[in-house]
Each structure stands twice: as C-alpha cells, then as structure tokens.
Scaffold this motif. Structure first.
Motif, PDB file in Angstrom:
ATOM      1  N   GLU A 170     -18.184   5.838  -7.530  1.00  0.00           N
ATOM      2  CA  GLU A 170     -17.189   6.704  -6.875  1.00  0.00           C
ATOM      3  C   GLU A 170     -15.885   5.937  -6.632  1.00  0.00           C
ATOM      4  O   GLU A 170     -15.381   5.878  -5.503  1.00  0.00           O
ATOM      5  N   PRO A 171     -15.270   5.370  -7.664  1.00  0.00           N
ATOM      6  CA  PRO A 171     -14.122   4.481  -7.461  1.00  0.00           C
ATOM      7  C   PRO A 171     -12.882   5.166  -6.919  1.00  0.00           C
ATOM      8  O   PRO A 171     -11.970   4.482  -6.446  1.00  0.00           O
ATOM      9  N   THR A 172     -12.830   6.506  -6.977  1.00  0.00           N
ATOM     10  CA  THR A 172     -11.658   7.217  -6.458  1.00  0.00           C
ATOM     11  C   THR A 172     -12.000   8.013  -5.199  1.00  0.00           C
ATOM     12  O   THR A 172     -11.193   8.805  -4.728  1.00  0.00           O
ATOM     13  N   GLY A 173     -13.180   7.793  -4.646  1.00  0.00           N
ATOM     14  CA  GLY A 173     -13.647   8.606  -3.522  1.00  0.00           C
ATOM     15  C   GLY A 173     -12.794   8.511  -2.275  1.00  0.00           C
ATOM     16  O   GLY A 173     -12.745   9.448  -1.478  1.00  0.00           O
ATOM     17  N   ASN A 174     -12.125   7.365  -2.065  1.00  0.00           N
ATOM     18  CA  ASN A 174     -11.294   7.178  -0.869  1.00  0.00           C
ATOM     19  C   ASN A 174      -9.803   7.322  -1.152  1.00  0.00           C
ATOM     20  O   ASN A 174      -8.985   6.932  -0.313  1.00  0.00           O
ATOM     21  N   LEU A 175      -9.459   7.878  -2.317  1.00  0.00           N
ATOM     22  CA  LEU A 175      -8.060   7.930  -2.726  1.00  0.00           C
ATOM     23  C   LEU A 175      -7.565   9.360  -2.847  1.00  0.00           C
ATOM     24  O   LEU A 175      -8.346  10.278  -3.162  1.00  0.00           O
ATOM     25  N   ASP A 176      -6.255   9.553  -2.631  1.00  0.00           N
ATOM     26  CA  ASP A 176      -5.684  10.885  -2.852  1.00  0.00           C
ATOM     27  C   ASP A 176      -5.563  11.138  -4.352  1.00  0.00           C
ATOM     28  O   ASP A 176      -5.798  10.245  -5.180  1.00  0.00           O
ATOM     29  N   SER A 177      -5.194  12.363  -4.706  1.00  0.00           N
ATOM     30  CA  SER A 177      -5.237  12.754  -6.117  1.00  0.00           C
ATOM     31  C   SER A 177      -4.274  11.935  -6.977  1.00  0.00           C
ATOM     32  O   SER A 177      -4.615  11.538  -8.102  1.00  0.00           O
ATOM     33  N   ALA A 178      -3.069  11.660  -6.459  1.00  0.00           N
ATOM     34  CA  ALA A 178      -2.102  10.901  -7.252  1.00  0.00           C
ATOM     35  C   ALA A 178      -2.576   9.465  -7.466  1.00  0.00           C
ATOM     36  O   ALA A 178      -2.484   8.926  -8.578  1.00  0.00           O
TER      37      ALA A 178
END
Length: 231
Positions: A170-178
């Motif tokens: 889940e490498p983008t789980g803590n990031l906003d869409s951009a």
C-alpha cells in the motif's frame, strides 16, 4: 532462460487452531526480472499473508517458495534473514523513517546490517536519493519533508541494497491523489530501468498501473486471463 525472481509452487499457509484457519490457499506464481506485478484485494482477502510469505516474514505450511532460485524452505532463521536483507527491498504505507536522522542517514541504515563501510554507505545513499529525485534533500530531516518526499526516501532506502525485488505494501495509502500519482510514476520509472516490483493494494486504480495484475480474495490468488484468451 533466466531464473525467476519469485517462484511459488502450490504455496499455502494455514494458521494452527483450534480451529485451524487457511489464510492462503495453494497457489502458483512466477515473477521474472523486470516484471511489475500488482496484487489487489479487499481487507481480509489474504494480501498480508501473501506479502509475509513473499517477504520471507512467514513460512508457508505447504508448497515451495524459491527466491532467485534459492529454496527458502531449506533455510534456517539466520539464513532466511540474510537472504531477505540481500534480495528484498520493502516499502510500506507508513514510511518508518527515524525523525532525528537525515534522509541520507535513514537510507544508510539499510546497509549497516550488511556491514558496508561507512564511506561507501554515504556514497550509495546519496546516489540512490538522487535516483528518486531527492538529490537536493539528502541532509533534510523527515519532519521537514512532504509525504511524497518521505515515501521517496523510503523507496531509496529499499533500493540502496540493490535488491532482486521491491515489495511495496500500500505505498500510496497515506498520500493524497496528486502525491500518489508522483510516487506511482516513480515506481514506473524504476521498473522501466529494470527494477522488479510487486505492489500490494486494495485500490484497483493503483493495481492497474502494473504490467501484470493479480487478484486475491478469500485466500485465492488468481491472475485473470486477458480477453480473448481461453482459460
């Protein structure tokens, strides 16, 4: 023909009871050098079990797992840990950076257990940070970095030991869409340079970025057949 990076042969994992719980049903999987594999499934589907087996954190109760041709089931705990350190780079949803260490120092920590000399550790850390676009932030503390920059540091830390495969949970789980788009773009660039990548995700949009997408549900790992190809 080159040896696969990952080879699962009827691999399964059952947790002892009572009652016993089968978290991953027998599955086969071959990942070759340069593949970009995504594994998608909802919470409780078996993704964590799959991750732990491939990452050599858990041992399967059935089947055989070969990492770069090495039969991991024949290794003792120390040899498994050493193989994991050499061959697998981990990227997690939480960045797991030490707040009072610079970006370069956080990256270097991955080389300490490999007994790489300090001068070489420093040079390799700066080189890999430049590779992920953070050559100008080597001396910055994590508290001064954006979420996307912190994940880039985490990716650099995973890459610095030149692993056989980058395993991303889940490498983008803590990031906003951009920011997620920037990190996924970086993974695609690394893959284009030859890095083998496996991404675990619950997000179909993230899964679609791989060159191969597997699904996992109720412990069943499957690779959908392309349209027009008989099952």
């Amino acid at each position: 023909m080159t040896v696969p990076v990952i080879s699962l042969e009827r691999v399964a994992l059952t947790y002892p009871g009572p009652p016993a719980v089968t978290a991953l049903l027998p599955c086969d999987l071959t990942v070759h050098e340069g593949d970009f594999v995504t594994v998608v499934g909802p919470s409780g589907s078996g993704k964590s079990t799959f991750l732990n087996i491939v990452g050599l954190l858990d041992s399967p109760t059935e089947g055989r797992y070969l990492l770069g041709g090495t039969d991991t089931g024949r290794l003792g705990d120390a040899a498994r840990s050493a193989l994991r350190g050499r061959r697998i780079g981990f990227v997690f949803q939480a960045f797991h950076l030490l707040p009072h260490r610079t970006a370069a120092e956080n990256v270097q920590l991955a080389l300490v257990y490999q007994r790489v000399p300090r001068r070489e550790r420093t040079a390799r850390a700066r080189e890999v940070l430049a590779r992920v676009g953070l050559g100008h932030r080597t001396d910055a503390l994590p508290t001064t970095l954006s979420g996307g920059e912190r994940q880039r540091v985490a990716i650099a830390r995973a890459l610095v030991g030149s692993p056989s495969v980058l395993l991303c949970d889940e490498p983008t789980g803590n990031l906003d869409s951009a920011t997620s788009e920037q990190v996924l773009g970086l993974l695609e660039e690394l893959n284009a340079d030859g890095v083998t990548i496996v991404v675990i995700t619950h997000d179909p949009a993230v899964a679609a970025r791989g060159t191969r997408t597997l699904s996992i549900r109720d412990g069943v790992l499957a690779e959908p057949q392309p349209q027009g190809v008989p099952a």
